[in-house]
Enzyme design. Structure first.
Site, PDB file in Angstrom:
ATOM      1  N   ARG A   1       0.829  -1.195   0.000  1.00 39.44           N
ATOM      2  CA  ARG A   1       0.000   0.000   0.000  1.00 39.44           C
ATOM      3  C   ARG A   1       0.870   1.253   0.000  1.00 39.44           C
ATOM      4  O   ARG A   1       1.977   1.252   0.518  1.00 39.44           O
ATOM      5  CB  ARG A   1      -0.917   0.019   1.236  1.00 39.44           C
ATOM      6  CG  ARG A   1      -2.102  -0.931   1.144  1.00 39.44           C
ATOM      7  CD  ARG A   1      -2.997  -0.860   2.369  1.00 39.44           C
ATOM      8  NE  ARG A   1      -2.300  -1.285   3.560  1.00 39.44           N
ATOM      9  CZ  ARG A   1      -1.763  -0.470   4.466  1.00 39.44           C
ATOM     10  NH1 ARG A   1      -1.894   0.842   4.346  1.00 39.44           N
ATOM     11  NH2 ARG A   1      -1.134  -0.942   5.510  1.00 39.44           N
TER      12      ARG A   1
ATOM     13  N   TYR B   1      -1.064  -3.551  -6.795  1.00 40.11           N
ATOM     14  CA  TYR B   1      -0.791  -4.387  -5.622  1.00 40.11           C
ATOM     15  C   TYR B   1      -1.845  -4.273  -4.525  1.00 40.11           C
ATOM     16  O   TYR B   1      -2.208  -3.168  -4.105  1.00 40.11           O
ATOM     17  CB  TYR B   1       0.574  -4.042  -5.015  1.00 40.11           C
ATOM     18  CG  TYR B   1       1.175  -5.206  -4.252  1.00 40.11           C
ATOM     19  CD1 TYR B   1       2.029  -6.097  -4.892  1.00 40.11           C
ATOM     20  CD2 TYR B   1       0.866  -5.445  -2.919  1.00 40.11           C
ATOM     21  CE1 TYR B   1       2.572  -7.188  -4.212  1.00 40.11           C
ATOM     22  CE2 TYR B   1       1.400  -6.531  -2.235  1.00 40.11           C
ATOM     23  CZ  TYR B   1       2.256  -7.396  -2.892  1.00 40.11           C
ATOM     24  OH  TYR B   1       2.787  -8.476  -2.231  1.00 40.11           O
TER      25      TYR B   1
ATOM     26  N   LYS C   1      -9.523  -2.686   1.408  1.00 39.67           N
ATOM     27  CA  LYS C   1      -9.303  -1.515   2.262  1.00 39.67           C
ATOM     28  C   LYS C   1     -10.121  -0.316   1.796  1.00 39.67           C
ATOM     29  O   LYS C   1     -10.643   0.436   2.610  1.00 39.67           O
ATOM     30  CB  LYS C   1      -7.820  -1.150   2.289  1.00 39.67           C
ATOM     31  CG  LYS C   1      -6.911  -2.283   2.692  1.00 39.67           C
ATOM     32  CD  LYS C   1      -7.215  -2.787   4.079  1.00 39.67           C
ATOM     33  CE  LYS C   1      -6.332  -3.990   4.389  1.00 39.67           C
ATOM     34  NZ  LYS C   1      -6.258  -4.303   5.808  1.00 39.67           N
TER      35      LYS C   1
ATOM     36  N   HIS D   1     -10.733  -2.789  11.164  1.00 40.18           N
ATOM     37  CA  HIS D   1      -9.582  -3.594  10.714  1.00 40.18           C
ATOM     38  C   HIS D   1      -9.346  -4.693  11.753  1.00 40.18           C
ATOM     39  O   HIS D   1      -8.393  -4.643  12.527  1.00 40.18           O
ATOM     40  CB  HIS D   1      -8.361  -2.677  10.595  1.00 40.18           C
ATOM     41  CG  HIS D   1      -7.185  -3.294   9.896  1.00 40.18           C
ATOM     42  ND1 HIS D   1      -5.893  -2.871  10.122  1.00 40.18           N
ATOM     43  CD2 HIS D   1      -7.084  -4.277   8.972  1.00 40.18           C
ATOM     44  CE1 HIS D   1      -5.055  -3.575   9.371  1.00 40.18           C
ATOM     45  NE2 HIS D   1      -5.752  -4.438   8.660  1.00 40.18           N
TER      46      HIS D   1
ATOM     47  N   SER E   1      -1.405  -3.569  10.290  1.00 41.35           N
ATOM     48  CA  SER E   1      -0.976  -4.439   9.205  1.00 41.35           C
ATOM     49  C   SER E   1       0.290  -5.206   9.599  1.00 41.35           C
ATOM     50  O   SER E   1       1.214  -4.640  10.187  1.00 41.35           O
ATOM     51  CB  SER E   1      -0.698  -3.604   7.964  1.00 41.35           C
ATOM     52  OG  SER E   1      -1.856  -2.871   7.633  1.00 41.35           O
TER      53      SER E   1
ATOM     54  N   CYS F   1       0.784  -7.386  11.863  1.00 36.52           N
ATOM     55  CA  CYS F   1       1.012  -7.506  13.315  1.00 36.52           C
ATOM     56  C   CYS F   1       0.312  -8.713  13.913  1.00 36.52           C
ATOM     57  O   CYS F   1       0.138  -8.789  15.132  1.00 36.52           O
ATOM     58  CB  CYS F   1       0.581  -6.229  14.018  1.00 36.52           C
ATOM     59  SG  CYS F   1       1.692  -4.857  13.681  1.00 36.52           S
TER      60      CYS F   1
ATOM     61  N   ASP G   1      -9.087 -10.115   8.687  1.00 36.39           N
ATOM     62  CA  ASP G   1      -8.636  -8.752   8.405  1.00 36.39           C
ATOM     63  C   ASP G   1      -9.687  -7.669   8.651  1.00 36.39           C
ATOM     64  O   ASP G   1      -9.338  -6.583   9.080  1.00 36.39           O
ATOM     65  CB  ASP G   1      -8.141  -8.657   6.952  1.00 36.39           C
ATOM     66  CG  ASP G   1      -7.240  -7.464   6.687  1.00 36.39           C
ATOM     67  OD1 ASP G   1      -6.327  -7.225   7.494  1.00 36.39           O
ATOM     68  OD2 ASP G   1      -7.456  -6.755   5.685  1.00 36.39           O
TER      69      ASP G   1
ATOM     70  N   ARG H   1       2.695 -12.016  -0.447  1.00 33.17           N
ATOM     71  CA  ARG H   1       1.370 -12.428   0.040  1.00 33.17           C
ATOM     72  C   ARG H   1       0.845 -13.653  -0.699  1.00 33.17           C
ATOM     73  O   ARG H   1       1.206 -13.904  -1.846  1.00 33.17           O
ATOM     74  CB  ARG H   1       0.372 -11.283  -0.154  1.00 33.17           C
ATOM     75  CG  ARG H   1       0.742  -9.983   0.569  1.00 33.17           C
ATOM     76  CD  ARG H   1      -0.155  -9.701   1.722  1.00 33.17           C
ATOM     77  NE  ARG H   1       0.321  -8.596   2.552  1.00 33.17           N
ATOM     78  CZ  ARG H   1      -0.265  -8.235   3.687  1.00 33.17           C
ATOM     79  NH1 ARG H   1      -1.334  -8.863   4.121  1.00 33.17           N
ATOM     80  NH2 ARG H   1       0.220  -7.245   4.413  1.00 33.17           N
TER      81      ARG H   1
HETATM   82  P1  GTP Z   1      -2.264  -7.735   7.418  1.00 32.77           P
HETATM   83  O1  GTP Z   1      -2.714  -8.780   6.464  1.00 32.77           O
HETATM   84  O2  GTP Z   1      -1.168  -6.860   6.851  1.00 32.77           O
HETATM   85  O3  GTP Z   1      -3.376  -6.896   7.962  1.00 32.77           O
HETATM   86  O4  GTP Z   1      -1.468  -8.481   8.614  1.00 32.77           O
HETATM   87  P2  GTP Z   1      -1.886  -9.400   9.856  1.00 32.77           P
HETATM   88  O5  GTP Z   1      -2.204  -8.530  11.036  1.00 32.77           O
HETATM   89  O6  GTP Z   1      -2.893 -10.408   9.459  1.00 32.77           O
HETATM   90  O7  GTP Z   1      -0.491 -10.108  10.213  1.00 32.77           O
HETATM   91  P3  GTP Z   1      -0.026 -11.626  10.106  1.00 32.77           P
HETATM   92  O8  GTP Z   1      -0.812 -12.539  10.996  1.00 32.77           O
HETATM   93  O9  GTP Z   1       0.044 -11.990   8.679  1.00 32.77           O
HETATM   94  O10 GTP Z   1       1.439 -11.553  10.718  1.00 32.77           O
HETATM   95  C1  GTP Z   1       2.449 -10.758  10.176  1.00 32.77           C
HETATM   96  C2  GTP Z   1       3.804 -11.201  10.660  1.00 32.77           C
HETATM   97  O11 GTP Z   1       3.846 -11.226  12.088  1.00 32.77           O
HETATM   98  C3  GTP Z   1       4.158 -12.600  10.183  1.00 32.77           C
HETATM   99  O12 GTP Z   1       5.481 -12.602   9.710  1.00 32.77           O
HETATM  100  C4  GTP Z   1       4.045 -13.435  11.427  1.00 32.77           C
HETATM  101  O13 GTP Z   1       4.908 -14.527  11.411  1.00 32.77           O
HETATM  102  C5  GTP Z   1       4.340 -12.473  12.563  1.00 32.77           C
HETATM  103  N1  GTP Z   1       3.591 -12.836  13.798  1.00 32.77           N
HETATM  104  C6  GTP Z   1       2.260 -13.107  13.870  1.00 32.77           C
HETATM  105  N2  GTP Z   1       1.903 -13.469  15.131  1.00 32.77           N
HETATM  106  C7  GTP Z   1       3.029 -13.426  15.872  1.00 32.77           C
HETATM  107  C8  GTP Z   1       3.310 -13.695  17.262  1.00 32.77           C
HETATM  108  O14 GTP Z   1       2.435 -14.040  18.064  1.00 32.77           O
HETATM  109  N3  GTP Z   1       4.598 -13.517  17.667  1.00 32.77           N
HETATM  110  C9  GTP Z   1       5.577 -13.125  16.808  1.00 32.77           C
HETATM  111  N4  GTP Z   1       6.802 -12.978  17.289  1.00 32.77           N
HETATM  112  N5  GTP Z   1       5.359 -12.880  15.491  1.00 32.77           N
HETATM  113  C10 GTP Z   1       4.105 -13.016  15.032  1.00 32.77           C
HETATM  114  C1  SPV Z   2      -2.857  -4.515   5.237  1.00 36.25           C
HETATM  115  O1  SPV Z   2      -1.904  -3.830   4.831  1.00 36.25           O
HETATM  116  O2  SPV Z   2      -3.420  -4.292   6.340  1.00 36.25           O
HETATM  117  C2  SPV Z   2      -3.338  -5.655   4.436  1.00 36.25           C
HETATM  118  C3  SPV Z   2      -2.756  -5.889   3.116  1.00 36.25           C
HETATM  119  O3  SPV Z   2      -4.232  -6.371   4.886  1.00 36.25           O
HETATM  120  S1  SPV Z   2      -3.422  -4.851   1.885  1.00 36.25           S
HETATM  121  O4  SPV Z   2      -4.581  -5.537   1.302  1.00 36.25           O
HETATM  122  O5  SPV Z   2      -2.390  -4.651   0.864  1.00 36.25           O
HETATM  123  O6  SPV Z   2      -3.844  -3.602   2.446  1.00 36.25           O
HETATM  124 MN    MN Z   3      -4.908  -5.699   6.943  1.00 35.31          MN
END
Ligand code: GTP
Ligand code: SPV
Ligand code: MN
Length: 595
Positions: free
Chosen positions: A69, A209, A218, A238, A260, A262, A285, A377
């Site tokens: 983004r 993207y 979003k 979110h 994002s 996290c 999400d 992704r």
């Molecule tokens: P968006 O799709 O961008 O909104 O992200 P999201 O909030 O769904 O994040 P996602 O679960 O994909 O995690 C992002 C990164 O954080 C990945 O590389 C994970 O491995 C890492 N991660 C997720 N949960 C944990 C956790 O409990 N501990 C640690 N250390 N890392 C974590």
């Molecule tokens: C985020 O950035 O929080 C996502 C990925 O879930 S995107 O769809 O690119 O915004």
């Molecule tokens: Mn997201």
């Protein structure tokens, strides 16, 4: 063929403006999908992955400049600048439309214009909303087919009703005889991700993207929907949505807002490491929430797929995500192995010799360039998740018992704390923050405030958004049935710079405490910032070397929090008189408790 005159007129208008070589109305069929994928394989935009290892799945590499983004090219074009607020880029709608009309003029030359009817939310559900996206990217079409309910059935339901018009162009017209690039897009300064909240329109130009281009996600389900929710009295957030069942068989649903990258996808699909607990996934999400007839807050997942972060997803950390993308998946910016499978950092096994990186070079450990982009992704259908909840498509949604906020905070924030009441919970959401991640381009490293994880997604004034949350508490049909509010932090670091808490499947140990708090079956320690667990109430059985770290994991240091209050006050300053007085009061009360 369609009855909807507004739709026909609108498509005609954009065809005239963008001058595509043809127009294709998407029916969403398997056949259409296959034709588009074949087309992209032939043009060199896509690679079909190994049918044995990764059935019906495809691999894409984006342009190196178009990987996430673009927050500084994202605009909220409300009539009044003050309605966009200090956290959004603003431009007057007429001015933005004039600029963009110039850009869209002839922007689809040499390309097909696809018309994608899609529903956010289960087809025909009362809570769902229909959008129509125009795009010149076949990659966007095949992704939208996974991420939304898309195709002819949507037009059938739409009839002559209203829809959210979403216009998208890659901004890369093709001249006669010009060779297309693998990932067409426009330079950063020509990208515009624009929203018109007063008229519910989206115009996106120059990027192919993720959130820039898959406009249901979003742009619609958060930025436009947050405006609709503000006007109509509901919530567009979110947030992941998950079901948790305790060893006694009691089930509760919770929603969680983390910025994002996290950990939403990971938490939503968690496999508990303590016996007897079960987690099921509703969404990873976005949550749309409304009060039900019984006075409880109900949430639906408006999406139909996962656009998940690939790096560090493994059978160890998130097997349900790995199994969700075992087939019928699109991979973007991962590495590609010699036998045409995908690979990324943290996938759980060594990189095969001869793997190609996301920039299409042979992987070389010596040059320290990763095989996968950190924001690589997978786009996978939600129904493929082994833990998908039986009610994930229930048009009524699922009743929410608790709401969690969180982010990546290396210091200050304990593993969990619970708010004293609703407004204190809103305050907790308003002060949330995180170290920035690779999910957006061009952000300064370090911790930034990201209220409710909505900083890049709130389509109106953030102060008004806080007020909307306060009002949700006041107007709730039965305040005793409001979700309880918590903050979690899996990312606190020790003096060695390493995460103190194991995270992932072990996060159930924190969720179990939250579950019991909601049930009213466990005590807590009152601190100036909220309720925290008694050390002995967090089940750490089977975790090596954690016991000695628990004090630090749960620590609430008054000095650190006094400094935090200064940062909160500084951040609040920008909201001026649109900051609800309830939030100022909460900050004053926190300071008093710390003194
Ligand atoms: P968006 O799709 O961008 O909104 O992200 P999201 O909030 O769904 O994040 P996602 O679960 O994909 O995690 C992002 C990164 O954080 C990945 O590389 C994970 O491995 C890492 N991660 C997720 N949960 C944990 C956790 O409990 N501990 C640690 N250390 N890392 C974590
Ligand atoms: C985020 O950035 O929080 C996502 C990925 O879930 S995107 O769809 O690119 O915004
Ligand atoms: Mn997201």
């Amino acid at each position: 063929m369609e009855k909807n005159q507004k739709l026909i007129q609108w498509v005609k208008e954009w065809e005239t403006r963008c001058q595509p070589k043809s127009v294709h109305w998407c029916d969403g069929s398997e056949k259409e999908n296959q034709e588009l994928l074949d087309l992209m394989v032939q043009s060199g935009a896509a690679i079909k992955l190994n049918e044995e290892k990764r059935p019906n799945s495809y691999y894409f590499q984006s342009d190196p400049s178009d990987v996430a983004r673009v927050e500084n090219r994202t605009f909220i074009c409300s009539e009044k600048e003050e309605d966009a607020g200090p956290t959004n880029n603003w431009c007057a709608p007429a001015e933005m439309k004039e600029i963009l009309t110039g850009y869209f003029d002839g922007s689809m030359k040499g390309r097909t214009m696809y018309v994608i009817p899609f529903s956010m939310g289960p087809l025909g559900s009362e809570i769902a909303h229909i959008g129509i996206q125009i795009t010149d990217s076949p990659y966007v079409v095949v992704n939208m087919r996974i991420m939304t309910r898309m195709g002819q059935q949507v037009l059938d339901i739409l009839g002559d009703k209203d829809f959210v018009p979403c216009v998208h162009s890659l901004g890369a017209p093709l001249q006669e005889g010009q060779q297309d690039s693998k990932w067409p897009s426009a330079p950063i300064e020509d990208k515009y991700i624009s929203h018109f909240p007063d008229t519910n329109e989206i115009w996106s130009y120059g990027s192919g993207y993720g959130g820039n281009a898959l406009l249901g996600k979003k742009c619609f389900a958060l930025r436009i929907a947050s405006n609709m929710a503000h006007r109509q009295g509901w919530l567009a957030e979110h947030m992941l949505i998950m079901g948790i069942t305790n060893p006694k068989g009691v089930k509760k649903y919770i929603a969680a807002a983390f910025p994002s990258a996290c950990g939403k996808t990971n938490l939503a699909m968690l496999i508990p490491t303590i016996p007897g607990w079960k987690v099921e996934t509703v969404g990873d999400d976005i949550a749309w929430m409304k009060f039900g007839d019984d006075g409880r807050l109900y949430a639906i997942n408006p999406e139909a797929g996962f656009f998940g972060v690939a790096p560090f997803t493994s059978m160890e950390t998130n097997p349900n995500a790995m199994l969700s993308c075992r087939a019928n998946t699109i991979f973007t910016n991962t590495g590609l192995t010699p036998d045409n499978d995908i690979w990324w950092e943290g996938i759980g096994y060594d990189i095969p010799e001869g793997t190609i990186t996301w920039t299409n070079e042979k992987y070389d450990a010596a040059n320290r360039k990763p095989a996968a982009h950190p924001n690589a992704r997978f786009t996978a259908p939600a129904y493929q998740c082994p833990a998908i909840d039986k009610d994930w498509e229930n048009p009524k949604g699922v009743p929410i018992s608790a709401i969690l906020f969180g982010g990546r905070r290396p210091g200050t924030l304990p593993l969990i704390y619970q708010s004293f009441d609703w407004n204190h919970g809103v305050f907790m959401g308003s002060i949330a923050g995180s170290e920035v991640t690779a999910a957006a381009i061009g952000l300064k490293a370090g911790v930034r405030r990201d209220p409710f994880a909505m900083l890049p997604f709130c389509g109106y004034h953030m102060g008004d958004y806080f007020a909307h949350w306060v009002k949700t508490g006041v107007t709730a049909p039965d305040s005793s049935k409001l979700p309880k509010i918590f903050n979690v932090n899996w990312f606190r670091k020790g003096s060695d710079g390493k995460f103190l808490w194991p995270g992932y499947g072990d996060n159930i140990r924190a969720l179990a405490w939250i579950f019991d708090r909601v049930e009213g079956t466990v005590d807590a320690v009152q601190t100036p910032i909220g309720f925290i667990p008694k050390k002995e109430d967090i089940n750490i059985a089977g975790l090596d070397g954690i016991e000695s770290k628990m004090d630090e994991i749960l620590k609430v240091d008054a000095n650190e929090w006094v400094a935090e209050c200064d940062l909160i006050a500084e951040n609040y300053g920008q909201f001026g008189d649109r900051l609800p007085k309830e939030m100022t009061e909460q900050l004053e009360k926190l300071k008093a408790r710390l003194a």
